[in-house]
Design an enzyme around this catalytic site. Structure first.
Site, PDB file in Angstrom:
ATOM      1  N   HIS A 141     -50.230 -19.917 -21.277  1.00 53.53           N
ATOM      2  CA  HIS A 141     -50.485 -18.691 -20.496  1.00 53.53           C
ATOM      3  C   HIS A 141     -49.186 -18.016 -20.058  1.00 53.53           C
ATOM      4  O   HIS A 141     -49.149 -17.346 -19.033  1.00 53.53           O
ATOM      5  CB  HIS A 141     -51.340 -18.986 -19.254  1.00 53.53           C
ATOM      6  CG  HIS A 141     -52.543 -19.822 -19.529  1.00 53.53           C
ATOM      7  ND1 HIS A 141     -53.766 -19.292 -19.874  1.00 53.53           N
ATOM      8  CD2 HIS A 141     -52.704 -21.177 -19.556  1.00 53.53           C
ATOM      9  CE1 HIS A 141     -54.636 -20.279 -20.069  1.00 53.53           C
ATOM     10  NE2 HIS A 141     -54.004 -21.431 -19.901  1.00 53.53           N
ATOM     11  N   SER A 158     -27.894   0.710 -25.983  1.00 51.61           N
ATOM     12  CA  SER A 158     -28.642   1.855 -25.470  1.00 51.61           C
ATOM     13  C   SER A 158     -27.694   3.040 -25.394  1.00 51.61           C
ATOM     14  O   SER A 158     -26.504   2.881 -25.127  1.00 51.61           O
ATOM     15  CB  SER A 158     -29.181   1.524 -24.086  1.00 51.61           C
ATOM     16  OG  SER A 158     -29.415   2.706 -23.361  1.00 51.61           O
ATOM     17  N   LYS A 163     -26.510  -2.545 -21.971  1.00 56.19           N
ATOM     18  CA  LYS A 163     -27.649  -3.106 -22.685  1.00 56.19           C
ATOM     19  C   LYS A 163     -27.323  -3.708 -24.042  1.00 56.19           C
ATOM     20  O   LYS A 163     -26.464  -3.218 -24.761  1.00 56.19           O
ATOM     21  CB  LYS A 163     -28.707  -2.014 -22.907  1.00 56.19           C
ATOM     22  CG  LYS A 163     -29.350  -1.536 -21.642  1.00 56.19           C
ATOM     23  CD  LYS A 163     -30.527  -2.395 -21.238  1.00 56.19           C
ATOM     24  CE  LYS A 163     -31.768  -1.943 -21.948  1.00 56.19           C
ATOM     25  NZ  LYS A 163     -32.850  -2.872 -21.715  1.00 56.19           N
ATOM     26  N   GLU A 191     -38.052  -7.002 -32.334  1.00 56.11           N
ATOM     27  CA  GLU A 191     -39.159  -6.093 -31.974  1.00 56.11           C
ATOM     28  C   GLU A 191     -39.722  -5.421 -33.230  1.00 56.11           C
ATOM     29  O   GLU A 191     -40.930  -5.231 -33.364  1.00 56.11           O
ATOM     30  CB  GLU A 191     -38.670  -5.016 -31.004  1.00 56.11           C
ATOM     31  CG  GLU A 191     -38.318  -5.565 -29.623  1.00 56.11           C
ATOM     32  CD  GLU A 191     -37.421  -4.610 -28.846  1.00 56.11           C
ATOM     33  OE1 GLU A 191     -37.629  -3.388 -28.916  1.00 56.11           O
ATOM     34  OE2 GLU A 191     -36.488  -5.100 -28.185  1.00 56.11           O
TER      35      GLU A 191
END
Ligand code: ARG
Length: 465
Positions: free
Chosen positions: A163, A284, A290, A297
C-alpha cells in the site's frame, strides 16, 4: 499490361470507369507503413515462385526471370533506392508493379495461386516472428543487467512496502529480482506466441484455396514455418497471433512501467534511495535545482499506447464477418508502434539501471523507522514462546503501541518497559530487534533471506549464460 490513360488502378481497375477518388486513395493506401514488410514480402514471393516452378505451374525460364527481378527489387530496397508509390496502395502491389517494369508481362505469373489476402497474413507472421526474436534479445540484456545489480545488493536492506506504506525489511537485490521474474515470464509469453506463428497462410489464396496443384508444405518449410495452415478461411481472416503479440507487449510494458514507477519514487527527495545518472535525467527550465527522472516517466507513460494498441486491434477485429475485410489493414500500425516503442523502452530502462546510483545509507536509515520488524517480532514470539500467532500478534501490537506512545521505535524501548508487557521478554528481544538481521530471519523459499536471494541469482545466471 496496357498503359492506363485514365490513371485507373492497372491491376484491379479493368472494369472501372472512374479513377479512384483522392480521398479513397488516401484512406486506402498503406504503403507508408506496410513498406516495413517489403523484405518479407519478397522472400515469400521468391519461395512461392520456386514452388510454382517445382509444380510446373510456371516454367524454369519464367521462374528465373521472376526470381532475379525480385532480387533486384530487394537490392533497391536495401539501398534505399526503391520508389514507393501511393497509387499502388500497398507493399504487395508496389513490388508487383516494379517487377512488371523490370521483366514485363511474366511478372503477372507470380500472382498465380495466391492473393494479397494470404500474402499479407504470411508477411505479417514472418515479421512478427522476427520481431519476437529482437524483443527476446533485448529482454535478456535487461535481465542480465538486473542480475548484475542484484548481485551487488544482497545485503543492502530497504523498507519493503505494501500500500506504499512501510511493511517489512527486504534486500534491494530481492526487489530487483522480482523484476527479473516478471521479465522471465514475459519472455516465455513471447516464445509461446512464436509457437502459434508457425503455420503458413500462403496458398490459402483469397479465401477458398486454389485450383492449382500447389505444394503448401514446400512453401511453409522454405519460409521457416512448421506446416501450412489448416483452413483457408481462417488463414486470411484472423489476426489472433497479432493480438497475442500486442497483449504480450502490453503486459511486458506494464512490468517496465511499474519498475519505472519504483525508480521515480526512489529518486524523489522524500525517498532518495537512488540517483539517476545525469545522462538519463533532465533539468527544469525554471527551477535550477531540479533533476527529473523523465526517462523513467516516459517508460511509464508508454504503457498508455501499449494498452491502446492492443485494444485498437481487438476492437477492429471484433465483429468482422469471415473472411478478409479491409478493416484488417488497420492491424499494422499498432503492431509496428508497439514493437518500436517496446524496443525503445527496454533500452532506456536498461540504461537507467546501468547508471543507477544506489544510496545504501538512505535505504538503511529508512529501515530504522516504521517498526518494520514488528512481524519478525511476532514470529519470534511464536517460535520462542510457543504462542499461537494471534496471541503473539496482540503482544507485538501492544509493544508497537507503547513505542508509539513514547514516540520511539520498538527497538528503542527500555528492557523494563518490554518486561511490563510480557515477563522476561526484554533482554532477548533487544538482541533480536537489530534491523540488519531481519532478512536473515526469513527461512521460506523465495524469501528475501540472503541464502534464497543468492540462490535465485545463481539460477538466473544459469538461465542467462
Ligand atoms: N494492404 C492489404 C492489407 O494490409 C493487403 C490485402 C488486401 N486485400 C484485398 N483484398 N484488398 O490488409
Amino acid at each position: 499490361m496496357k498503359k492506363n490513360k485514365k490513371n485507373i488502378n492497372p491491376i484491379w481497375g479493368t472494369n472501372f470507369s472512374k479513377q479512384t477518388n483522392p480521398l479513397l486513395e488516401k484512406i486506402n493506401s498503406s504503403i507508408d507503413f506496410d513498406k516495413r514488410l517489403a523484405l518479407h514480402d519478397i522472400k515469400a514471393s521468391q519461395v512461392h515462385c520456386a514452388m510454382l516452378k517445382k509444380k510446373k505451374i510456371i516454367s524454369l525460364l519464367e521462374h528465373k526471370k521472376i526470381f532475379r527481378g525480385l532480387t533486384k527489387i530487394k537490392n533497391l530496397i536495401l539501398k534505399n533506392r526503391f520508389k514507393f508509390n501511393q497509387k499502388y496502395e500497398d507493399i504487395h502491389m508496389n513490388i508487383e508493379m516494379e517487377l512488371h517494369k523490370l521483366i514485363g508481362d511474366t511478372a503477372g505469373k507470380l500472382h498465380t495461386a495466391r492473393s494479397r489476402n494470404d500474402q499479407v497474413a504470411t508477411d505479417l507472421k514472418l515479421w512478427i516472428s522476427e520481431s519476437i526474436k529482437d524483443i527476446c534479445a533485448s529482454l535478456e540484456t535487461l535481465q542480465k543487467n538486473i542480475v548484475k545489480k542484484a548481485n551487488l545488493h544482497v545485503y543492502t536492506i530497504m523498507p519493503g512496502l505494501t500500500h506504499l506504506q512501510s511493511a517489512q525489511i527486504v534486500s534491494f537485490a530481492h526487489h530487483l529480482m522480482a523484476y527479473y521474474e516478471m521479465l522471465k515470464r514475459d519472455k516465455k509469453r513471447f516464445l509461446n506466441n512464436l509457437a502459434g506463428l508457425n503455420e503458413c497462410p500462403l496458398g490459402s489464396a483469397a479465401l477458398a484455396g486454389t485450383s492449382f496443384p500447389i505444394d503448401r508444405m514446400f512453401t511453409a518449410k522454405n519460409l521457416g514455418f512448421k506446416k501450412p495452415t489448416s483452413n483457408s478461411m481462417d488463414s486470411v481472416s484472423d489476426r489472433d497471433y497479432a493480438l497475442e503479440f500486442l497483449s504480450n507487449i502490453a503486459i511486458c510494458g506494464s512490468h517496465l512501467s511499474r519498475l519505472s514507477e519504483d525508480i521515480v519514487i526512489w529518486a524523489s527527495d522524500q525517498f532518495n534511495y537512488v540517483s539517476l545518472s545525469d545522462d538519463f535525467s533532465t533539468g527544469s527550465s525554471i527551477m535550477p535545482q531540479k533533476k527529473n527522472p523523465d526517462s523513467a516517466e516516459l517508460v511509464r507513460g508508454k504503457m498508455g499506447r501499449f494498452a491502446g494498441n492492443f485494444f485498437s486491434l481487438l476492437t477492429t477485429i471484433k465483429g468482422l464477418p469471415l473472411t478478409y475485410s479491409k478493416d484488417l489493414q488497420e492491424d499494422k500500425e499498432p503492431i509496428f508502434d508497439s514493437f518500436d516503442n517496446l524496443l525503445l523502452v527496454l533500452k532506456v530502462i536498461n540504461g537507467i539501471i546501468n547508471g543507477l546510483k544506489i544510496n545504501k545509507n538512505e535505504m538503511f536509515n529508512a529501515c530504522k523507522k516504521g517498526n518494520l520488524m514488528a512481524t519478525d517480532l511476532a514470529d519470534w514470539l511464536v517460535i520462542n514462546y510457543n504462542m499461537p500467532f494471534r496471541k503473539a500478534y496482540k503482544i507485538t501490537a501492544k509493544i508497537v503501541g507503547l513505542a508509539n506512545k513514547k514516540t520511539c521505535q520498538i527497538n528503542e524501548l527500555k528492557i523494563e518497559d518490554l518486561n511490563l508487557i510480557e515477563k522476561n521478554l526484554g533482554e532477548n528481544l533487544k538482541k533480536f530487534l537489530k534491523i540488519e538481521n531481519s532478512i536473515n530471519y526469513k527461512k521460506s523459499i523465495g524469501s528475501t533471506s540472503p541464502k534464497e536471494v543468492k540462490k535465485s541469482i545463481q539460477i538466473a545466471k544459469k538461465e542467462l549464460y
